[in-house]
Design a protein around this motif. Structure first.
Motif, PDB file in Angstrom:
ATOM      1  N   UNK A 126      28.842 -34.221  13.042  1.00 14.28           N
ATOM      2  CA  UNK A 126      28.596 -34.166  14.479  1.00 14.28           C
ATOM      3  C   UNK A 126      27.233 -33.539  14.702  1.00 14.28           C
ATOM      4  N   UNK A 127      26.728 -33.706  15.914  1.00 11.40           N
ATOM      5  CA  UNK A 127      25.437 -33.099  16.217  1.00 11.40           C
ATOM      6  C   UNK A 127      25.464 -32.474  17.598  1.00 11.40           C
ATOM      7  N   UNK A 128      24.683 -31.438  17.738  1.00  9.46           N
ATOM      8  CA  UNK A 128      24.452 -30.798  19.028  1.00  9.46           C
ATOM      9  C   UNK A 128      22.974 -31.004  19.328  1.00  9.46           C
ATOM     10  N   UNK A 129      22.690 -32.015  20.118  1.00 14.38           N
ATOM     11  CA  UNK A 129      21.286 -32.357  20.352  1.00 14.38           C
ATOM     12  C   UNK A 129      20.548 -31.257  21.103  1.00 14.38           C
ATOM     13  N   UNK A 130      21.248 -30.475  21.890  1.00 15.13           N
ATOM     14  CA  UNK A 130      20.599 -29.370  22.607  1.00 15.13           C
ATOM     15  C   UNK A 130      20.142 -28.284  21.646  1.00 15.13           C
ATOM     16  N   UNK A 131      20.837 -28.173  20.508  1.00 17.39           N
ATOM     17  CA  UNK A 131      20.497 -27.138  19.519  1.00 17.39           C
ATOM     18  C   UNK A 131      19.767 -27.718  18.315  1.00 17.39           C
ATOM     19  N   UNK A 132      19.521 -29.033  18.326  1.00 16.73           N
ATOM     20  CA  UNK A 132      18.881 -29.684  17.170  1.00 16.73           C
ATOM     21  C   UNK A 132      19.610 -29.334  15.871  1.00 16.73           C
ATOM     22  N   UNK A 133      20.914 -29.425  15.916  1.00 10.70           N
ATOM     23  CA  UNK A 133      21.727 -29.016  14.774  1.00 10.70           C
ATOM     24  C   UNK A 133      22.788 -30.072  14.493  1.00 10.70           C
ATOM     25  N   UNK A 134      22.972 -30.338  13.213  1.00 16.81           N
ATOM     26  CA  UNK A 134      24.010 -31.261  12.751  1.00 16.81           C
ATOM     27  C   UNK A 134      25.017 -30.468  11.926  1.00 16.81           C
TER      28      UNK A 134
END
Length: 134
Positions: free
Chosen positions: A71-79
């Motif tokens: 999964x990814x959190x695009x707001x945190x630039x984290x996968x």
């Protein structure tokens, strides 16, 4: 500079769970595909899962399908890679890697295939060790 940093590995008993994360910087997150790979001692690097950040499509190797979720959190630039029902054979160094999105007629086929070709991913971060005890 493009940077990828995996963290969140550790020691867990068989049947347990871990959720390593991959923090990305230096590029437009939505324009990239990010993958998780692993390498055990004496073995080749193995592709586990890919996510294309522009649309959230995901791809999995058969060896982890049903147990691992990317999964990814695009707001945190984290996968993230949620790993459940871990087995001793999951013990390895886990890496995240990134590459600019490929806009092809059969992009799904491309990304499924890319799991078997780590060299398609240009940017790699240092790995995080995952050890599963029996």
């Amino acid at each position: 500079d493009v940077q990828l940093q995996a963290s969140g590995g550790g020691l867990v008993q068989a049947g347990g769970s871990l959720r390593p994360s991959c923090a990305a910087s230096g590029f437009t997150f939505d324009d990239y595909a990010i993958g998780w790979f692993r390498q055990a001692p004496g073995k080749e690097r193995e592709g586990l899962s890919i996510i294309t950040n522009s649309d959230g499509n995901t791809y999995y190797a058969e060896s982890v399908k049903g147990r691992f979720t990317i999964s990814s959190d695009n707001a945190k630039n984290t996968v993230y890679l949620q790993m459940n029902s871990l087995k001793p054979e999951d013990t390895a160094v886990y890496y995240c890697a990134g590459a600019p999105l490929v806009h092809a007629g059969n992009s799904a086929g491309y990304y499924r295939t890319s799991l078997y070709f780590p060299s398609l991913y240009k940017y790699w971060g240092p790995g995080t060790q995952v050890t599963v005890s029996s």
